[in-house]
Design an enzyme around this catalytic site. Structure first.
Site, mmCIF file in Angstrom:
data_model
loop_
_atom_site.group_PDB
_atom_site.id
_atom_site.type_symbol
_atom_site.label_atom_id
_atom_site.label_comp_id
_atom_site.label_asym_id
_atom_site.label_seq_id
_atom_site.Cartn_x
_atom_site.Cartn_y
_atom_site.Cartn_z
ATOM 1 N N ASP A 230 37.110 -29.530 18.230
ATOM 2 C CA ASP A 230 36.667 -30.752 18.912
ATOM 3 C C ASP A 230 37.447 -30.889 20.230
ATOM 4 O O ASP A 230 38.680 -30.802 20.239
ATOM 5 C CB ASP A 230 36.978 -31.931 17.970
ATOM 6 C CG ASP A 230 36.333 -33.229 18.394
ATOM 7 O OD1 ASP A 230 35.316 -33.185 19.106
ATOM 8 O OD2 ASP A 230 36.836 -34.298 17.978
ATOM 9 N N GLU B 245 29.950 -30.386 27.426
ATOM 10 C CA GLU B 245 29.824 -31.831 27.664
ATOM 11 C C GLU B 245 29.574 -32.110 29.138
ATOM 12 O O GLU B 245 30.190 -31.530 30.024
ATOM 13 C CB GLU B 245 31.084 -32.590 27.208
ATOM 14 C CG GLU B 245 30.976 -34.090 27.487
ATOM 15 C CD GLU B 245 31.967 -34.966 26.714
ATOM 16 O OE1 GLU B 245 32.449 -34.536 25.652
ATOM 17 O OE2 GLU B 245 32.232 -36.084 27.184
ATOM 18 N N HIS C 54 29.414 -38.248 20.864
ATOM 19 C CA HIS C 54 30.825 -38.483 20.516
ATOM 20 C C HIS C 54 31.048 -39.988 20.427
ATOM 21 O O HIS C 54 30.195 -40.791 20.792
ATOM 22 C CB HIS C 54 31.732 -37.895 21.606
ATOM 23 C CG HIS C 54 31.902 -36.423 21.489
ATOM 24 N ND1 HIS C 54 33.099 -35.840 21.159
ATOM 25 C CD2 HIS C 54 31.010 -35.419 21.642
ATOM 26 C CE1 HIS C 54 32.937 -34.528 21.123
ATOM 27 N NE2 HIS C 54 31.677 -34.239 21.410
ATOM 28 N N GLY C 55 32.228 -40.361 19.971
ATOM 29 C CA GLY C 55 32.611 -41.776 19.959
ATOM 30 C C GLY C 55 31.631 -42.647 19.202
ATOM 31 O O GLY C 55 31.300 -43.745 19.630
ATOM 32 N N SER D 106 37.255 -42.261 13.943
ATOM 33 C CA SER D 106 37.927 -43.559 13.761
ATOM 34 C C SER D 106 37.554 -44.240 12.439
ATOM 35 O O SER D 106 38.424 -44.813 11.772
ATOM 36 C CB SER D 106 37.588 -44.493 14.929
ATOM 37 O OG SER D 106 38.083 -43.953 16.130
#
Ligand code: G3H
Ligand code: 13P
Ligand code: ZN
Length: 326
Positions: free
Chosen positions: A96, A148, A228-229, A274
């Site tokens: 990652d 990305e 992502h995120g 997260s």
């Protein structure tokens, strides 16, 4: 480094077939970050029980934490554990946010089946050049590569940026063609970490920029896109953390219905770190609060792993749609 390993000898697969099936089936494959045994087992058991393919992902700093020579055998152990649970789920070991050719090469040589080269902070030409270099090395070894374009806001250990730049759809086609990447992470309003938006009282989370995603899909039809995120920053976990001695005010993430919508599009991989951290921390905090004398790690890491299993199953079944796809 210890002896070179190829991912096929560890029982892993690359992302090619996985993404083709996800694109055709209108779902997204979950990519869960891990750095220790309880996280890895929680992810695997959750995916086995929901019969979902899985991408096990490791950042550069997580690889250092877990030890680069130890890590491939953790993945091999995960494959064996799934088999023993009588589910042969396809598993990818993915780097990652790789930031250099050397790191990507080292991961490929130690059993990773997929790597990300995140050159999004570089100008377009430098990003494309670096990504292409990794693609050439990786493809010779049948390893897949994620690139990305566009910058996500958010602060997360080694991944940090104060500002976001949405991906420019007009750059995507050229980037994909020039580099030969197998998938592309884009910026459409997600961000890393547990504080994704600064909301004023009464304000709602702004929706993701599906208009940008649609333009990208038109430019590269059928090409796998990565988000992502994408943690929801599950409110129940944040409340539990705050109730049992933690302090995570104003933590907020991406609502589940936004992720469901994304999973039905060309988004084939959704990254979640997260939420896994929050699930485990919430349970551990509660146990420490209620039983201050507890000092056997199994008594708090065990329940934390159980909560992670629950969370993984929920995401696979109710959000990403990856359950029962093996
Ligand atoms: O996007 C980054 C991941 O959440 C990994 O974070 O560098 O703290 O392992 P980390
Ligand atoms: P979250 O911080 O939203 O879980 O994102 C994780 C991620 O993108 C890992 O690459
Ligand atoms: Zn990320």
């Amino acid at each position: 480094m210890a002896q070179a390993l190829h991912y096929k000898d560890l029982g892993l697969v690359n992302t090619k077939e996985m993404f083709k099936k996800a694109m055709d089936g209108g779902y997204a494959v979950p990519a869960y970050n891990f750095n220790n045994m309880e996280q890895l087992q929680g992810i695997i058991i959750g995916c086995v029980e929901s019969r979902s393919p899985v991408i096990l992902q490791v950042s550069g700093s997580a690889r250092k934490y877990a030890n680069q020579d130890f890590l491939p055998y953790m993945a091999m152990g995960a494959v064996q554990m799934a088999k023993a649970l009588s589910a042969n789920i396809p598993m990818v070991l993915h780097l990652d946010h790789g930031d250099s050719f050397e790191l990507a090469k080292s991961c490929i040589e130690s059993g990773f089946s997929s790597v990300m080269l995140d050159g999004s902070h570089h100008p377009f030409a430098d990003n494309a050049k670096l990504t292409k270099q990794v693609v050439e090395y990786a493809h010779e070894r049948d390893v897949t590569v994620e690139g990305e374009l566009g910058v996500l806001a958010g602060i997360e250990d080694e991944v940090s940026s104060q500002i976001s730049h949405f991906t420019k759809p007009e750059e995507v086609e050229e980037f994909v063609e020039k580099t030969g990447v197998d998938s592309l992470a884009i910026s459409i309003g997600t961000s890393h970490g547990a504080y994704k938006f600064k909301l004023k009282p009464g304000e709602e989370v702004p929706p993701l920029r599906f208009d940008i995603l649609e333009k990208i899909e038109k430019r590269v039809p059928g090409f796998p896109i990565v988000l992502h995120g994408a943690s929801t920053v599950v409110p129940e976990y944040v409340e539990m953390i705050n109730a049992f001695g933690g302090k995570m005010d104003k933590a907020v993430g991406i609502p589940e219905e936004q992720l469901r919508k994304a999973a039905g599009s060309a988004v084939c991989k959704i990254n979640i770190d997260s939420d896994g951290r929050l699930a485990m921390t919430a349970v551990i905090r509660k146990i420490f609060y209620e039983k201050p004398g507890e000092f056997d790690p199994r008594k708090y890491l065990g329940p934390a792993r159980e909560e992670l299993i629950k969370m993984v199953k929920h995401k696979n079944e109710k959000v990403l749609g990856s359950a029962n796809r093996i």
